[in-house]
Design an enzyme around this catalytic site. Structure first.
Site, PDB file in Angstrom:
ATOM      1  N   GLU A 138       0.923  -0.803  -0.376  1.00  0.00           N
ATOM      2  CA  GLU A 138       0.101   0.071  -0.320  1.00  0.00           C
ATOM      3  C   GLU A 138       0.474   0.981  -0.020  1.00  0.00           C
ATOM      4  O   GLU A 138       0.145   2.642   0.683  1.00  0.00           O
ATOM      5  CB  GLU A 138      -1.212  -0.270   1.541  1.00  0.00           C
ATOM      6  CG  GLU A 138      -2.191  -0.758   1.327  1.00  0.00           C
ATOM      7  CD  GLU A 138      -2.866  -0.822   2.380  1.00  0.00           C
ATOM      8  OE1 GLU A 138      -2.781  -0.265   3.438  1.00  0.00           O
ATOM      9  OE2 GLU A 138      -3.545  -2.191   2.758  1.00  0.00           O
ATOM     10  N   GLU A 166      -6.301 -10.920  -1.530  1.00  0.00           N
ATOM     11  CA  GLU A 166      -6.691 -10.829  -0.009  1.00  0.00           C
ATOM     12  C   GLU A 166      -8.449 -10.352  -0.181  1.00  0.00           C
ATOM     13  O   GLU A 166      -8.660  -9.561   0.159  1.00  0.00           O
ATOM     14  CB  GLU A 166      -6.391  -9.577   0.646  1.00  0.00           C
ATOM     15  CG  GLU A 166      -4.927  -9.127   1.095  1.00  0.00           C
ATOM     16  CD  GLU A 166      -4.911  -8.062   1.656  1.00  0.00           C
ATOM     17  OE1 GLU A 166      -5.822  -7.040   1.868  1.00  0.00           O
ATOM     18  OE2 GLU A 166      -3.490  -7.741   1.297  1.00  0.00           O
TER      19      GLU A 166
HETATM   20  C1  GLA Z   1      -4.943  -4.784   4.145  1.00  0.00           C
HETATM   21  C2  GLA Z   1      -3.485  -5.611   4.484  1.00  0.00           C
HETATM   22  C3  GLA Z   1      -4.332  -6.964   5.437  1.00  0.00           C
HETATM   23  C4  GLA Z   1      -5.394  -6.670   6.595  1.00  0.00           C
HETATM   24  C5  GLA Z   1      -6.681  -5.531   5.470  1.00  0.00           C
HETATM   25  C6  GLA Z   1      -7.545  -6.187   6.556  1.00  0.00           C
HETATM   26  O1  GLA Z   1      -5.671  -5.260   3.406  1.00  0.00           O
HETATM   27  O2  GLA Z   1      -3.261  -5.500   3.814  1.00  0.00           O
HETATM   28  O3  GLA Z   1      -3.115  -7.255   5.956  1.00  0.00           O
HETATM   29  O4  GLA Z   1      -4.741  -5.526   7.577  1.00  0.00           O
HETATM   30  O5  GLA Z   1      -5.769  -4.721   5.292  1.00  0.00           O
HETATM   31  O6  GLA Z   1      -7.429  -6.966   7.110  1.00  0.00           O
END
Ligand code: GLA
Length: 332
Positions: free
Chosen positions: A134, A242
């Site tokens: 990020e 994710e």
């Molecule tokens: C971001 C992070 C993850 C997690 C999510 C929320 O996407 O990369 O590790 O913390 O936020 O669960």
């Protein structure tokens, strides 16, 4: 527990591994689901900087080691998550003994020591790392997110340095840049620019992670397709890292639902079917698809972005039973 459906990961064996995030809690609670349906695991929190390196001279490897042990026993691969991020850092990381910000060299040394220690320890057990998480700006001008102590103290080359340190610690590991909103055209193009810049300098970067925190209404399949093609054109691998499919629009403030509506469940099944069909189509570049959770009883989305808004974003329900979405993902 009834488990009539076919194994998810076995169904996808000739396409890509299918993963989920793991925590000490869901290694217990979702043990059967994890063993049966997923063949890749990502630590939800316990490999992040703060949890794994709480004091300058103290690491806490207990939970990470447990995950690695579980993965070995059950023949699962592990995605390492994450080495350098602006969140979930320990309080000592960016300051000196007097509480003043450290200088660039000090922070680079801390970063190198951390990456070296963590990545070397799991060399051979963790096959890829989200090296930087990020770092790209959402809508503000400029490529990089401005509010990051890494950027503020080290400068923009903190990203290149992190990849170099990770590569030195494990030359075999696949190294990823990972982000959310990674299919949103403005941000996507910045990610492309970032990765291209690294490649031009000869920095070892092997993949882009599309987090995939999506919902019933966004993003549309065309946008996802275009994004996969743009990242693929860089010559890197793509991981969906994710994935979850919120039943709410991002800014829906309702917190009164105690069950998902049948429309939500049907629409979610269509969405999962659609995105997995797309992933299969691009299986030559998409080399891992990881969900951010196994079953609806455990998801960060119960409290984000609206506290107490119960959500149903995953493939198994609150009782660990297959949802229509899972059936659709298995139907091809
Ligand atoms: C971001 C992070 C993850 C997690 C999510 C929320 O996407 O990369 O590790 O913390 O936020 O669960």
């Amino acid at each position: 527990m009834s488990m009539q459906v076919q194994s998810l990961y076995q169904k996808y064996e000739s396409y890509f591994p299918v993963g989920t995030c793991a925590s000490p809690r869901n290694l217990e609670m979702h043990r059967e689901l994890l063993i049966t349906h997923f063949n890749s695991l990502t630590a939800e929190n316990h490999m992040k900087f703060g949890p794994i390196h709480p004091e300058p001279d103290a690491y806490n490897f207990t939970l990470a080691d447990q995950l690695v042990e579980f993965a070995k026993q059950h023949n699962k691969r592990i995605r390492g998550h994450t080495l350098v991020w602006h969140n979930q850092n320990p309080p000592w990381l960016f300051i000196d003994g007097d509480g003043r910000p450290v200088d660039r060299d000090t922070l680079l040394k801390r970063m190198e020591e951390h990456i070296h220690t963590v990545v070397s320890r799991y060399r051979g057990s963790i096959y890829c790392w989200d090296v930087v998480n990020e770092a790209v700006a959402d809508s503000s001008p400029g490529v990089l997110r401005q509010r990051s102590p890494w950027l503020g103290i080290i400068g923009p080359d903190f990203i290149a340095k992190a990849f170099e340190f990770a590569h030195a610690a494990d030359p075999e590991a696949l190294l990823f840049y990972n982000d959310y909103n990674a299919v949103q055209p403005g941000k996507r193009d910045k990610i492309v620019q970032l990765v291209k810049g690294l490649q031009d300098k000869g920095i070892p970067v092997h993949g882009v992670g599309i987090q995939g925190h999506w919902n019933l209404y966004w993003p549309d399949a065309g946008e996802i397709r275009e994004t996969i093609e743009k990242y693929a054109a860089l010559g890197v691998q793509v991981h969906i890292t994710e994935l979850d499919m919120s039943v709410f629009a991002f800014d829906d403030r309702r917190t009164d639902l105690t069950e998902p509506t049948s429309e939500m469940i049907e629409k979610q099944a269509e969405r999962y079917e659609q995105v997995f069909a797309l992933f299969r189509e691009y299986a030559d570049v998409i080399t891992n698809v990881t969900l951010w959770g196994a079953a609806d009883d455990t998801t960060w989305l119960h409290n984000f972005p609206v506290r107490g808004r119960i959500n149903w974003p995953l493939l198994f329900d609150m009782n660990h039973q297959p949802k229509p979405a899972l059936e659709r993902v298995l139907q091809f």
